[in-house]
Design a protein around this motif. Structure first.
Motif, PDB file in Angstrom:
ATOM      1  N   ASN A  90      19.097  24.530  19.031  1.00  4.94           N
ATOM      2  CA  ASN A  90      18.884  25.907  18.575  1.00  4.94           C
ATOM      3  C   ASN A  90      19.933  26.792  19.247  1.00  4.94           C
ATOM      4  OD1 ASN A  90      18.064  28.514  18.123  1.00  4.94           O
ATOM      5  ND2 ASN A  90      15.894  28.134  18.549  1.00  4.94           N
ATOM      6  N   THR A  91      20.880  27.277  18.463  1.00  5.49           N
ATOM      7  CA  THR A  91      22.004  28.018  19.042  1.00  5.49           C
ATOM      8  C   THR A  91      21.624  29.434  19.463  1.00  5.49           C
ATOM      9  OG1 THR A  91      22.689  28.534  16.790  1.00  5.49           O
ATOM     10  CG2 THR A  91      23.808  26.699  17.892  1.00  5.49           C
ATOM     11  N   ASN A  92      20.401  29.861  19.124  1.00  9.04           N
ATOM     12  CA  ASN A  92      19.922  31.140  19.662  1.00  9.04           C
ATOM     13  C   ASN A  92      19.570  31.010  21.140  1.00  9.04           C
ATOM     14  OD1 ASN A  92      20.090  32.553  17.220  1.00  9.04           O
ATOM     15  ND2 ASN A  92      18.129  31.712  16.559  1.00  9.04           N
TER      16      ASN A  92
ATOM     17  N   ARG B 220      25.177  18.268  21.815  1.00  9.84           N
ATOM     18  CA  ARG B 220      24.160  19.264  21.433  1.00  9.84           C
ATOM     19  C   ARG B 220      24.262  19.626  19.953  1.00  9.84           C
ATOM     20  NH1 ARG B 220      22.044  22.409  26.065  1.00  9.84           N
ATOM     21  NH2 ARG B 220      21.665  24.172  24.700  1.00  9.84           N
ATOM     22  N   SER B 221      25.473  19.758  19.481  1.00  8.12           N
ATOM     23  CA  SER B 221      25.628  20.103  18.061  1.00  8.12           C
ATOM     24  C   SER B 221      25.089  18.997  17.173  1.00  8.12           C
ATOM     25  CB  SER B 221      27.103  20.333  17.737  1.00  8.12           C
ATOM     26  OG  SER B 221      27.606  21.379  18.514  1.00  8.12           O
ATOM     27  N   GLU B 222      25.251  17.781  17.641  1.00  8.80           N
ATOM     28  CA  GLU B 222      24.817  16.642  16.837  1.00  8.80           C
ATOM     29  C   GLU B 222      23.294  16.625  16.696  1.00  8.80           C
ATOM     30  OE1 GLU B 222      25.987  13.817  14.348  1.00  8.80           O
ATOM     31  OE2 GLU B 222      27.415  14.841  15.634  1.00  8.80           O
ATOM     32  N   TRP B 223      22.578  16.978  17.765  1.00  6.40           N
ATOM     33  CA  TRP B 223      21.113  17.026  17.611  1.00  6.40           C
ATOM     34  C   TRP B 223      20.638  18.414  17.167  1.00  6.40           C
ATOM     35  CZ3 TRP B 223      18.704  20.282  21.155  1.00  6.40           C
ATOM     36  CH2 TRP B 223      19.233  20.401  22.442  1.00  6.40           C
ATOM     37  N   VAL B 224      21.585  19.241  16.816  1.00  9.53           N
ATOM     38  CA  VAL B 224      21.310  20.563  16.249  1.00  9.53           C
ATOM     39  C   VAL B 224      20.457  21.407  17.202  1.00  9.53           C
ATOM     40  CG1 VAL B 224      20.790  21.811  14.109  1.00  9.53           C
ATOM     41  CG2 VAL B 224      21.244  19.380  14.007  1.00  9.53           C
TER      42      VAL B 224
ATOM     43  N   GLY C 281      13.625  28.327  32.162  1.00  5.11           N
ATOM     44  CA  GLY C 281      14.684  28.791  31.271  1.00  5.11           C
ATOM     45  C   GLY C 281      14.574  28.092  29.926  1.00  5.11           C
ATOM     46  N   LEU C 282      15.021  28.787  28.895  1.00  2.00           N
ATOM     47  CA  LEU C 282      14.910  28.214  27.556  1.00  2.00           C
ATOM     48  C   LEU C 282      16.106  27.314  27.275  1.00  2.00           C
ATOM     49  CD1 LEU C 282      13.453  31.281  25.643  1.00  2.00           C
ATOM     50  CD2 LEU C 282      12.290  29.141  26.213  1.00  2.00           C
ATOM     51  N   ASP C 283      16.061  26.150  27.876  1.00  2.00           N
ATOM     52  CA  ASP C 283      17.039  25.105  27.594  1.00  2.00           C
ATOM     53  C   ASP C 283      16.460  23.793  28.133  1.00  2.00           C
ATOM     54  OD1 ASP C 283      19.283  23.835  26.691  1.00  2.00           O
ATOM     55  OD2 ASP C 283      20.560  24.433  28.368  1.00  2.00           O
ATOM     56  N   VAL C 284      17.025  22.707  27.694  1.00  2.00           N
ATOM     57  CA  VAL C 284      16.648  21.407  28.248  1.00  2.00           C
ATOM     58  C   VAL C 284      16.925  21.454  29.751  1.00  2.00           C
ATOM     59  CG1 VAL C 284      17.116  18.938  28.147  1.00  2.00           C
ATOM     60  CG2 VAL C 284      17.296  20.323  26.067  1.00  2.00           C
TER      61      VAL C 284
ATOM     62  N   ARG D 137      12.701  16.179  19.147  1.00  2.00           N
ATOM     63  CA  ARG D 137      12.229  16.199  20.545  1.00  2.00           C
ATOM     64  C   ARG D 137      13.172  16.996  21.439  1.00  2.00           C
ATOM     65  NH1 ARG D 137       7.066  14.119  21.792  1.00  2.00           N
ATOM     66  NH2 ARG D 137       6.415  13.392  19.750  1.00  2.00           N
ATOM     67  N   MET D 138      14.459  16.859  21.190  1.00  2.00           N
ATOM     68  CA  MET D 138      15.423  17.609  21.997  1.00  2.00           C
ATOM     69  C   MET D 138      15.237  19.117  21.800  1.00  2.00           C
ATOM     70  SD  MET D 138      17.090  15.586  23.912  1.00  2.00           S
ATOM     71  CE  MET D 138      18.316  16.724  24.554  1.00  2.00           C
ATOM     72  N   ARG D 139      15.025  19.514  20.557  1.00  2.00           N
ATOM     73  CA  ARG D 139      14.826  20.949  20.306  1.00  2.00           C
ATOM     74  C   ARG D 139      13.525  21.429  20.944  1.00  2.00           C
ATOM     75  NH1 ARG D 139      17.255  19.218  15.479  1.00  2.00           N
ATOM     76  NH2 ARG D 139      15.288  18.921  14.399  1.00  2.00           N
ATOM     77  N   ARG D 140      12.528  20.555  20.996  1.00  2.87           N
ATOM     78  CA  ARG D 140      11.273  20.902  21.667  1.00  2.87           C
ATOM     79  C   ARG D 140      11.512  21.065  23.177  1.00  2.87           C
ATOM     80  NH1 ARG D 140       7.091  23.533  22.476  1.00  2.87           N
ATOM     81  NH2 ARG D 140       5.361  22.532  23.524  1.00  2.87           N
TER      82      ARG D 140
END
Lengths: 227, 136
Positions: free
Chosen positions: A40-42, A34-38, A96-99, A84-87
């Motif tokens: 959204n840590t919020n 997850r960190s690698e594709w950055v 829920g606000l996550d993949v 795309r991952m962040r989308r």
């Protein structure tokens, strides 16, 4: 009586991911944390904790978020897939606000299969009603029902997917990622004639698309050490 | 899952059960996809027991997950037409499903004469609308 001292040696298994991790499991099969594709840590990683031995089966999905160029199911750059991952973190607020998936697979123009961590190995998902805890979901980015898969070389990608699933099942560790327990029961539940489920096996959906579905009988759990 | 469903089913059923006369039983399952019923007909003393049985027949998921259930029953000359609306699916393709049961009464027992389903898709052209086609 002399006191006896019992020394207990504790084997402590490190179970935290290293922050930044990208590595190859086998040639052309790349993993991105997850960190690698950055991410959204919020928006924190969602899902309840699931013990690895509780994972019994795998579901294959598609995201129905195709690329807008002439090769809608093939991805050209890392920046593109990270975006795309962040989308996917925000696309379904009701889930829920996550993949929603454990992992998302991108078929790359250079022939690689890039796996991006969604909720990951240890969290429940929001992908398949009734199977979000015991199943691991891998979703292929794109639309494999309506759009072209020309050039995607799906047979090769199913082999790479098999190594990824084998990595989860036998030894999901890497020096750049961490040391983790295997999912030894993964694959103990499977549909007739296949090692993995399609979403359409259990729900009224075309997911993961007929073009991907016809290749799912090629998927297995292959130990990357045998590659 | 069924235990969870039963709890919420009873609560919401009590809250939303209504008994208007249903106009035109023949048209009740228009635009619904047929649901295969078991070869041994499901029958029960009351509509609620039958609804519970029906849900355990169509919903065989491995993990127990909460689902919102709303039930509405309309009385007909022969029995009831029951609408069961399931929502809140944790699923990337489906938001929920609508089941419609045509219940007939014979010798004091109800049985499901016919059943149909519509799907509420989470994505695609029909997103959010109950309809009989599979979701993308």
């Amino acid at each position: 009586l002399p006191a006896r001292l019992v020394y207990l040696s504790l084997i402590i298994v490190f179970e935290g991911h290293f922050d930044m991790a990208r590595f190859s499991i086998v040639p052309n099969l790349n993993f991105f944390s997850r960190s690698e594709w950055v991410a959204n840590t919020n928006l924190p990683r969602l899902g309840g904790r699931v013990p690895r031995q509780a994972r019994t089966h795998v579901f294959i999905h598609h995201t129905v978020t195709p690329d807008s160029d002439s090769t809608p199911n093939i991805w050209e750059t890392e920046d593109e897939i990270f975006q795309r991952m962040r989308r996917l973190q925000v696309i379904r607020p009701d889930l829920g606000l996550d993949v929603a998936y454990n992992f998302v697979a991108f078929i790359m123009a250079d022939g690689a299969l890039n796996i991006c961590e969604g909720r990951g190995e240890d969290r429940s998902g929001a992908h398949t009603k009734g199977h979000n805890t015991r199943a691991i979901a891998v979703s292929f980015a794109g639309n494999f029902e309506d759009l072209s898969v020309e050039g995607a070389e799906l047979k090769d990608k199913m082999k790479l997917l098999s190594f990824f699933l084998g990595w989860l099942k036998f030894d999901p560790s890497h020096p750049d990622y961490g040391q983790f327990r295997e999912m030894r029961n993964l694959g103990s539940l499977a549909p007739a004639g296949r090692k993995v489920f399609a979403h359409s096996d259990v729900k009224a959906t075309a997911c993961p698309g007929s073009k991907l579905l016809r290749h799912l009988d090629e998927v297995d759990y292959l130990d990357p050490n045998t590659a | 899952l069924i235990r969870t469903l039963r709890k919420s089913l009873l609560a919401s059923a009590l809250a939303s059960l209504t008994f208007p006369a249903f106009a035109g039983e023949m048209a009740a399952l228009q635009d619904f996809r047929d649901v295969d019923l078991p070869s041994i007909a499901i029958s029960g003393r009351g509509p609620f027991a039958l609804i519970d049985e029906f849900l355990s027949h169509v919903d065989t998921d491995a993990d127990a997950e909460d689902v919102d259930v709303e039930v509405e029953a309309a009385e007909t000359d022969d029995g009831f037409v029951v609408d069961i609306r399931l929502r809140g699916y944790k699923d990337d393709s489906l938001l929920g499903e609508d089941f419609r049961l045509v219940l007939d009464k014979t010798d004091g027992r109800y049985f499901i004469a016919r059943a149909g389903v519509q799907y509420v898709c989470a994505r695609g052209a029909n997103a959010g609308k109950a309809q009989p086609d599979y979701c993308p």
